[in-house]
Design an enzyme around this catalytic site. Structure first.
Site, PDB file in Angstrom:
ATOM      1  N   GLY A  37       0.780  -1.238   0.000  1.00 38.48           N
ATOM      2  CA  GLY A  37       0.000   0.000   0.000  1.00 38.48           C
ATOM      3  C   GLY A  37       0.805   1.277   0.000  1.00 38.48           C
ATOM      4  O   GLY A  37       0.272   2.338   0.318  1.00 38.48           O
ATOM      5  N   ASN A  39       1.748   2.908  -2.530  1.00 40.30           N
ATOM      6  CA  ASN A  39       1.155   3.813  -3.526  1.00 40.30           C
ATOM      7  C   ASN A  39      -0.159   4.415  -3.029  1.00 40.30           C
ATOM      8  O   ASN A  39      -0.471   5.563  -3.346  1.00 40.30           O
ATOM      9  CB  ASN A  39       0.955   3.080  -4.861  1.00 40.30           C
ATOM     10  CG  ASN A  39       2.253   3.003  -5.645  1.00 40.30           C
ATOM     11  OD1 ASN A  39       2.738   4.011  -6.142  1.00 40.30           O
ATOM     12  ND2 ASN A  39       2.842   1.816  -5.710  1.00 40.30           N
ATOM     13  N   HIS A 134       2.348   0.137 -12.923  1.00 37.61           N
ATOM     14  CA  HIS A 134       3.103  -1.084 -13.222  1.00 37.61           C
ATOM     15  C   HIS A 134       4.600  -0.765 -13.159  1.00 37.61           C
ATOM     16  O   HIS A 134       5.035   0.260 -13.695  1.00 37.61           O
ATOM     17  CB  HIS A 134       2.716  -1.590 -14.618  1.00 37.61           C
ATOM     18  CG  HIS A 134       3.380  -2.876 -14.968  1.00 37.61           C
ATOM     19  ND1 HIS A 134       2.975  -4.097 -14.442  1.00 37.61           N
ATOM     20  CD2 HIS A 134       4.447  -3.146 -15.765  1.00 37.61           C
ATOM     21  CE1 HIS A 134       3.746  -5.051 -14.916  1.00 37.61           C
ATOM     22  NE2 HIS A 134       4.649  -4.506 -15.716  1.00 37.61           N
TER      23      HIS A 134
END
Ligand code: GAR
Length: 213
Positions: A37, A39, A134
């Protein structure tokens, strides 16, 4: 030619700017995460700093041992566990996700370390309103273990990408990318850590870019 010997060198395109979007009301975000988490945290921080006019309506996580919900609790964000193991099909799981996102009135969906394939049930419910981060310079190194794939390929520059989600994995329109050099002694962990520093910069910016579309 050595452009920059500094290991912290990175290149972001489009370049980071002042989060150029204005909207009267905060954009309602739903974040989907499977793991640590960091991000999620970066988005929450960007909101707290006033860099993006948004609010996180809900965190959806699919892994009971994920750290992301702890971060959500610390930020006062509601977290909902939807465990894919409880559903008979990917479609049934995605239906529940869509239902939950709608329940929380979400306008933009952010996959921030979401490690499940998604189906048209989710994609069609939020057309062009789902973004994914990504850890590679797409279209290189799609799918799982992108950092390991980059090391195995021997590339000298890799990075991260935020893109719109479409049915084909890691293949939707690219919103923003950051390049990160691969250093001689990099392990997957050291390289991923430097990529993540860039992820935390570009994800809030990508939200601003997605909001303008
Ligand atoms: C991030 O590095 C993200 O790019 C990657 O998972 C990590 C989650 O980190 N996503 C993928 O590999 C998706 N294919 P976080 O949980 O600390 O945000």
């Amino acid at each position: 030619m050595t452009l920059c010997p500094d290991s912290t060198f990175s290149l972001v395109s489009p370049s980071l700017n002042n989060y150029p979007y204005s909207q009267e009301n905060p954009l309602k975000l739903g974040i989907m995460a499977s793991g640590n988490g960091s991000n999620f945290e970066a988005v929450a921080q960007a909101i707290a700093k006033g860099q993006i006019n948004a609010q996180i309506q809900v965190l959806i996580y699919n892994n009971p041992s994920a750290q992301a919900p702890i971060r959500a609790a610390n930020r006062g964000v509601e977290a909902v566990l939807l465990n894919h193991r409880d559903y008979n099909s990917r479609e049934a799981f995605d239906e529940k996700i869509v239902h939950t996102l709608r329940q929380y009135d979400v306008e933009l969906v952010i996959m921030a370390g979401w490690m499940r394939l998604v189906t048209p049930v989710l994609i069609d419910a939020f057309p062009d309103k789902i973004i994914n981060i990504h850890p590679s310079l797409l279209p290189s190194f799609k799918g799982v273990n992108a950092v390991e794939q980059a090391l195995a390929a021997g590339v000298k520059i890799t990075g991260c990408t935020v893109h719109l989600v479409c049915l084909e994995v890691d293949s939707g329109s690219i919103l923003i990318q950051a390049a990160v050099p691969v250093l001689p002694n990099d392990t997957p962990e050291t390289l991923h850590a430097r990529i993540q520093l860039q992820e935390h910069q570009i994800l809030p910016q990508a939200i601003a870019l997605a909001a303008q579309r």
